[in-house]
Design a protein around this motif. Structure first.
Motif, PDB file in Angstrom:
ATOM      1  N   ASP A   5       0.838  -1.210   0.000  1.00 12.23           N
ATOM      2  CA  ASP A   5       0.000   0.000   0.000  1.00 12.23           C
ATOM      3  C   ASP A   5       0.869   1.255   0.000  1.00 12.23           C
ATOM      4  O   ASP A   5       0.552   2.243  -0.666  1.00 12.23           O
ATOM      5  CB  ASP A   5      -0.910   0.000   1.231  1.00 12.23           C
ATOM      6  CG  ASP A   5      -1.955  -1.092   1.177  1.00 12.23           C
ATOM      7  OD1 ASP A   5      -2.289  -1.514   0.062  1.00 12.23           O
ATOM      8  OD2 ASP A   5      -2.427  -1.527   2.243  1.00 12.23           O
ATOM      9  N   GLU A   8       2.175   1.813  -3.505  1.00  9.10           N
ATOM     10  CA  GLU A   8       1.148   2.334  -4.403  1.00  9.10           C
ATOM     11  C   GLU A   8       0.863   3.803  -4.104  1.00  9.10           C
ATOM     12  O   GLU A   8       0.690   4.614  -5.024  1.00  9.10           O
ATOM     13  CB  GLU A   8      -0.129   1.500  -4.255  1.00  9.10           C
ATOM     14  CG  GLU A   8      -0.002   0.081  -4.806  1.00  9.10           C
ATOM     15  CD  GLU A   8      -1.285  -0.711  -4.675  1.00  9.10           C
ATOM     16  OE1 GLU A   8      -2.240  -0.180  -4.065  1.00  9.10           O
ATOM     17  OE2 GLU A   8      -1.331  -1.849  -5.175  1.00  9.10           O
ATOM     18  N   LEU A   9       0.808   4.148  -2.812  1.00  7.20           N
ATOM     19  CA  LEU A   9       0.564   5.546  -2.445  1.00  7.20           C
ATOM     20  C   LEU A   9       1.684   6.450  -2.925  1.00  7.20           C
ATOM     21  O   LEU A   9       1.445   7.540  -3.449  1.00  7.20           O
ATOM     22  CB  LEU A   9       0.414   5.643  -0.920  1.00  7.20           C
ATOM     23  CG  LEU A   9       0.085   7.040  -0.365  1.00  7.20           C
ATOM     24  CD1 LEU A   9      -1.252   7.527  -0.917  1.00  7.20           C
ATOM     25  CD2 LEU A   9       0.050   7.003   1.154  1.00  7.20           C
ATOM     26  N   ASN A  11       3.661   5.977  -5.495  1.00 12.20           N
ATOM     27  CA  ASN A  11       3.624   6.096  -6.955  1.00 12.20           C
ATOM     28  C   ASN A  11       2.459   6.955  -7.439  1.00 12.20           C
ATOM     29  O   ASN A  11       2.522   7.544  -8.510  1.00 12.20           O
ATOM     30  CB  ASN A  11       3.539   4.700  -7.581  1.00 12.20           C
ATOM     31  CG  ASN A  11       4.809   3.893  -7.354  1.00 12.20           C
ATOM     32  OD1 ASN A  11       5.894   4.460  -7.239  1.00 12.20           O
ATOM     33  ND2 ASN A  11       4.687   2.578  -7.277  1.00 12.20           N
ATOM     34  N   GLN A  12       1.364   6.984  -6.651  1.00 12.77           N
ATOM     35  CA  GLN A  12       0.187   7.747  -7.071  1.00 12.77           C
ATOM     36  C   GLN A  12       0.331   9.239  -6.771  1.00 12.77           C
ATOM     37  O   GLN A  12      -0.237  10.071  -7.465  1.00 12.77           O
ATOM     38  CB  GLN A  12      -1.058   7.202  -6.366  1.00 12.77           C
ATOM     39  CG  GLN A  12      -1.471   5.810  -6.831  1.00 12.77           C
ATOM     40  CD  GLN A  12      -2.572   5.212  -5.958  1.00 12.77           C
ATOM     41  OE1 GLN A  12      -3.031   5.836  -5.007  1.00 12.77           O
ATOM     42  NE2 GLN A  12      -2.986   3.999  -6.296  1.00 12.77           N
ATOM     43  N   GLN A  13       1.098   9.587  -5.741  1.00 21.23           N
ATOM     44  CA  GLN A  13       1.227  11.001  -5.355  1.00 21.23           C
ATOM     45  C   GLN A  13       2.105  11.758  -6.346  1.00 21.23           C
ATOM     46  O   GLN A  13       3.144  11.258  -6.771  1.00 21.23           O
ATOM     47  CB  GLN A  13       1.847  11.107  -3.956  1.00 21.23           C
ATOM     48  CG  GLN A  13       0.927  10.652  -2.831  1.00 21.23           C
ATOM     49  CD  GLN A  13       1.611  10.723  -1.483  1.00 21.23           C
ATOM     50  OE1 GLN A  13       2.838  10.679  -1.388  1.00 21.23           O
ATOM     51  NE2 GLN A  13       0.820  10.821  -0.423  1.00 21.23           N
TER      52      GLN A  13
END
Length: 445
Positions: A5, A8-9, A11-13
């Motif tokens: 998690d 993923e966080l 990479n998304q920010q």
């Protein structure tokens, strides 16, 4: 939040950039340029304000001008390095600031510097490179933490498993030892030992005693067609009955579901059960041949098996017989249940034959095929069959189906030839029962 998690966080920010300059026009230019590339931009006009922002937020990249009142860029970057050592630091400097730039390199640990006035393409390239370095480092930290956590979990799992294995092994070896002491004068009566251990398997809700019985019967038929010694024929079914005894010392999670549902660690642990069987059977020295057959049951004729990678005739013959019988019934159980019994047997034989000479010894596959008609007909018991009670038993009668107690514990295996001793024991047991045994027997030919 799990490590995945966190990745993923991250990479998304959008990359976060802190820009420090005492000139408002410079900051506006930087904000306008960076937001075109979807960067999350924060600005400060003095070092104290920038350091306060860093205490509340993590920035991928910090960009600072060199010449500012109160706190120079070099001083600010040195403090920023202490607060956020992983953030990438970029210095904006003029041509006349060489000495200050050197100070920033030494004290502030800057990762790059860009001269004013900057070229937009060059500045963006430097920032993107800095973001990539920051995120690679963070990803590495997250993955390393994940690996450390998994290693700790695996260590704890192995520790618990070792304790469980040790406890259960001691229990079973204790039973075997007591059996050895109590029956010192009858060490050669292998069958009683095997029946006792088979009852352990049969009493386990996650292991199928009926499958063990089928494997044992097939081992006997193959051994007879191989024209081996009477001793080998006698030992053959024992390996079939006890092939899974090592699983009793393992966590049921390893064998209460199909092997293909296990993870790599569980599957590797599962395939150590023959070694565990060997340890358990060590006190029963009169079962050493059976123990060897079980230990090498996953060897392959082509030498690509485990645990020793033996090939051809270097593999104990009992292990090769057990391997064929075990895999035959495994294929049978996995075949389409809508097929007839005969079709399922034929499908199982076909799967074995296709691997003759690679996984299995051709001679043993030929013996299986030669006994196949008998194997299919085994449930119909060719010959004269009758159901009697213990009081009607006679010597040399053959048990047509294994005899179990009302709790499911096997008393005698299929194929047992009755003698005076076994008849008396059954009659004594029957006398204590409210109803007589229903014993299916056939007369010897």
């Amino acid at each position: 939040m799990t490590s995945i998690d966190q990745l993923e966080l991250l990479n998304q920010q959008p990359p976060s950039i802190l820009c420090l300059d005492d000139e408002a026009n410079v900051l506006k230019s930087l904000v306008r340029l960076l937001r075109q590339y979807k960067f999350d931009v924060s600005v400060s006009t003095n070092g104290e304000d920038a350091l306060e922002k860093m205490q509340n937020k993590q920035f991928d990249v910090i960009i600072s001008d060199m010449r500012m009142p109160h706190m120079s860029g070099a001083d600010f970057l040195a403090e920023a390095r202490k607060l956020a050592p992983d953030s990438q630091r970029i210095l904006l400097t003029g041509f006349s600031n060489l000495e200050s730039t050197i100070s920033a390199v030494n004290d502030g640990g800057i990762h790059a510097y860009v001269q004013k006035p900057w070229q937009n393409d060059h500045l963006i390239s430097v920032i993107k490179s800095a973001v990539e370095k920051f995120r690679l480092k963070k990803q590495n930290e997250i993955l390393q933490l994940h690996i450390n956590q998994q290693n700790q979990q695996l260590k704890e799992l192995n520790s618990n498993l070792e304790q469980l294995v040790d406890k259960r092994t001691k229990q079973i070896r204790s039973v075997l030892k007591k059996l050895e002491v109590a029956n010192e004068s009858e060490k050669r009566e292998h069958q009683s030992t095997v029946e006792l251990l088979y009852n352990f398997i049969n009493a386990n809700p996650y292991l199928d005693g009926k499958i063990a019985e089928s494997i044992a019967g097939t081992c006997t038929q193959i051994a007879r067609y191989l024209d081996v010694s009477q001793k080998s024929i006698t030992l053959a079914p024992m390996a079939g009955y006890l092939a899974q005894i090592g699983l009793l010392a393992m966590d049921p999670e390893l064998y209460n579901k199909p092997i293909n549902k296990l993870n790599d660690v569980q599957r590797k642990t599962f395939y150590t059960h023959p070694s565990m069987s060997q340890l358990m059977l060590m006190p029963a020295t009169h079962l050493s041949d059976v123990s060897d057959a079980i230990y090498h049951q996953f060897e392959r004729y082509n030498g690509k098996g485990i645990p020793k990678g033996l090939a051809g005739n270097d593999i104990p013959i009992g292990a090769m017989v057990l391997s064929v019988a075990r895999d035959y019934w495994d294929h049978y159980e996995q075949s389409d249940s809508l097929l007839t019994t005969k079709q399922r047997h034929e499908a199982a034989l076909s799967n074995i034959k296709v691997n003759s000479g690679s996984l299995y010894h051709p001679r043993i596959v030929d013996a299986l095929e030669a006994s196949h008609t008998k194997l299919i007909a085994s449930d119909s018991f060719i010959g004269s069959i009758k159901v009697i009670c213990a009081q009607e038993l006679e010597e040399n009668m053959i048990l047509a189906n294994s005899l179990h107690s009302h709790t499911g514990i096997m008393l005698l295996p299929k194929g047992h030839i009755f003698n005076t001793k076994s008849i008396i024991k059954l009659q004594q047991l029957e006398a204590k029962k409210p109803t007589p045994f229903r014993i299916m027997v056939k007369t010897a030919k």
